[in-house]
Design an enzyme around this catalytic site. Structure first.
Site, PDB file in Angstrom:
ATOM      1  N   CYS A  60      -1.885  -3.380   8.781  1.00 35.74           N
ATOM      2  CA  CYS A  60      -1.494  -2.125   9.428  1.00 35.74           C
ATOM      3  C   CYS A  60      -1.004  -2.395  10.850  1.00 35.74           C
ATOM      4  O   CYS A  60      -0.037  -1.786  11.316  1.00 35.74           O
ATOM      5  CB  CYS A  60      -2.674  -1.157   9.497  1.00 35.74           C
ATOM      6  SG  CYS A  60      -3.301  -0.697   7.875  1.00 35.74           S
ATOM      7  N   CYS A 109       0.811  -1.213   0.000  1.00 34.80           N
ATOM      8  CA  CYS A 109       0.000   0.000   0.000  1.00 34.80           C
ATOM      9  C   CYS A 109       0.846   1.266   0.000  1.00 34.80           C
ATOM     10  O   CYS A 109       0.326   2.359  -0.054  1.00 34.80           O
ATOM     11  CB  CYS A 109      -0.973  -0.009   1.172  1.00 34.80           C
ATOM     12  SG  CYS A 109      -0.242  -0.533   2.707  1.00 34.80           S
TER      13      CYS A 109
END
Lengths: 141, 234
Positions: free
Chosen positions: A107, A37
């Site tokens: 994350c 990402c």
């Protein structure tokens, strides 16, 4: 997928944003990234050399709301912990606390990686510091 | 052009029970459409070799031809198994073509196929697939610069002040992108030569590893450029 209220809270009011001097022997810096990402996360801890307790933690993250919230939460948890306690923080703890959806689990993994990288940087600094101390202590006969 | 048909893998025809090579779509014995059980990868499915510089016209031609052959309209009156096979093949074909016609997705797919993920952590973690620390440092610094410019703009600084700085920040990222693209081109050409030469795995893995590093850079570079574009649009 909507962000949980806790994620939004951390995103809007991130705790401990900032940085500490990288060259300080008591500061450990972890810089990690998620190539999928394009996120980058920097996390720093400042350790009290006599007690081994983390006095301060700072982060700066360029990435999505979940990455910011994960690192913000991590710095909150790190303060007051010893270096060894810090290493017990698992990404799943972050997932649970922030109710991260499956697509955002990476994350939390990033945040755990950042903690580990920061602590290992601190430990590396300490061992090199000890070595130089020893060298200094050698009498120059 | 033949694809990797050396593999002894077979698929079985449900209509006549015969065997068929992995990359054919119709049974060589009874000519019925094969149900999509065991099948080849996207490259084999479209009948092309695993190259990165694919002839896009040829690829499209292959897609159109197969698309017609699989079209569910032709199987309207066929037995249910064949009707289902036509749907399955059509849908797999669409996925294959969509992935391979886009050069960016093509290289990602090839990496997935040919270079199994590096050692994953014990709990499936391990996001750190060896991103060079220097790259992270650089990306972080560039992000910080864009962030500072954003704050400058928000603080009401004159337009010229932050626009000049933004243009200056763009230069090194553009340079990085050009290097990235030329490296990607060179590596792709090398990979294609290796496919032609049937190079040993040890050699090709090295090229694939280098390709993966380039792919990892890509998102960072495009995120940075997007960040700049977003600011300039303000």
């Amino acid at each position: 997928m909507a962000y949980s209220t806790k994620v939004i809270e951390h995103y809007e009011h991130p705790r401990n944003v900032g940085s500490m001097p990288k060259d300080d022997p008591n500061v450990g810096t972890g810089l990690v990234g998620a190539p999928e990402c394009g996120d980058v996360m920097k996390l720093q801890v400042k350790v009290n050399p006599t007690t081994g307790v983390i006095d301060d933690a700072k982060f700066k993250t360029f990435g999505c709301g979940s990455a910011i919230a994960s690192s913000s939460l991590a710095t909150e948890w790190l303060k007051g912990k010893t270096v060894d306690q810090a290493l017990t923080i698992k990404n799943t703890d972050i997932v649970n606390e922030l109710s991260l959806p499956p697509v955002k689990i990476h994350c939390s993994v990033l945040a755990e990686d950042a903690i580990k990288a920061a602590i290992s940087d601190y430990k590396k600094k300490q061992t090199t510091a000890e070595k130089t101390e020893e060298e200094k202590a050698q009498p120059t006969a | 052009m033949l694809s990797q048909t050396q593999t002894p893998t077979l698929q079985a025809c449900r209509s006549c029970g015969g065997g068929a090579p992995i990359d054919v779509h119709f049974c060589p014995q009874c000519t019925k459409i094969l149900s999509l059980g065991r099948h080849g990868d996207y490259f084999a499915f479209l009948g092309v070799s695993r190259k990165l510089n694919l002839d896009e016209g040829d690829l499209e031609q292959r897609f159109r031809t197969l698309s017609r052959q699989f079209h569910p309209d032709y199987f309207y009156n066929a037995p249910p198994a064949e009707r289902r096979a036509s749907l399955e093949r059509s849908s797999y074909l669409n996925d294959a073509y969509r992935t391979l016609r886009d050069p960016a997705q093509r290289v990602e797919y090839l990496l997935q196929l040919a270079l199994p993920r590096a050692v994953e952590g014990p709990e499936g973690t391990g996001s750190q697939q060896g991103i060079p620390p220097a790259l992270l440092e650089e990306v972080f610094a560039l992000n910080e610069e864009i962030d500072e410019i954003r704050q400058l703009r928000r603080s009401g600084a004159p337009v010229e002040a932050w626009q000049t700085r933004l243009e200056r920040a763009r230069a090194p990222i553009e340079a990085k992108r050009r290097t990235h693209e030329s490296e990607l081109r060179q590596l792709s050409a090398r990979w294609d030569q290796m496919v032609d030469a049937h190079a040993p795995d040890s050699e090709s893995r090295e090229v694939l590893g280098a390709l993966r590093q380039r792919v990892q850079e890509r998102t960072y570079i495009s995120n940075l450029l997007e960040g700049i574009e977003r600011e300039l649009a303000q």
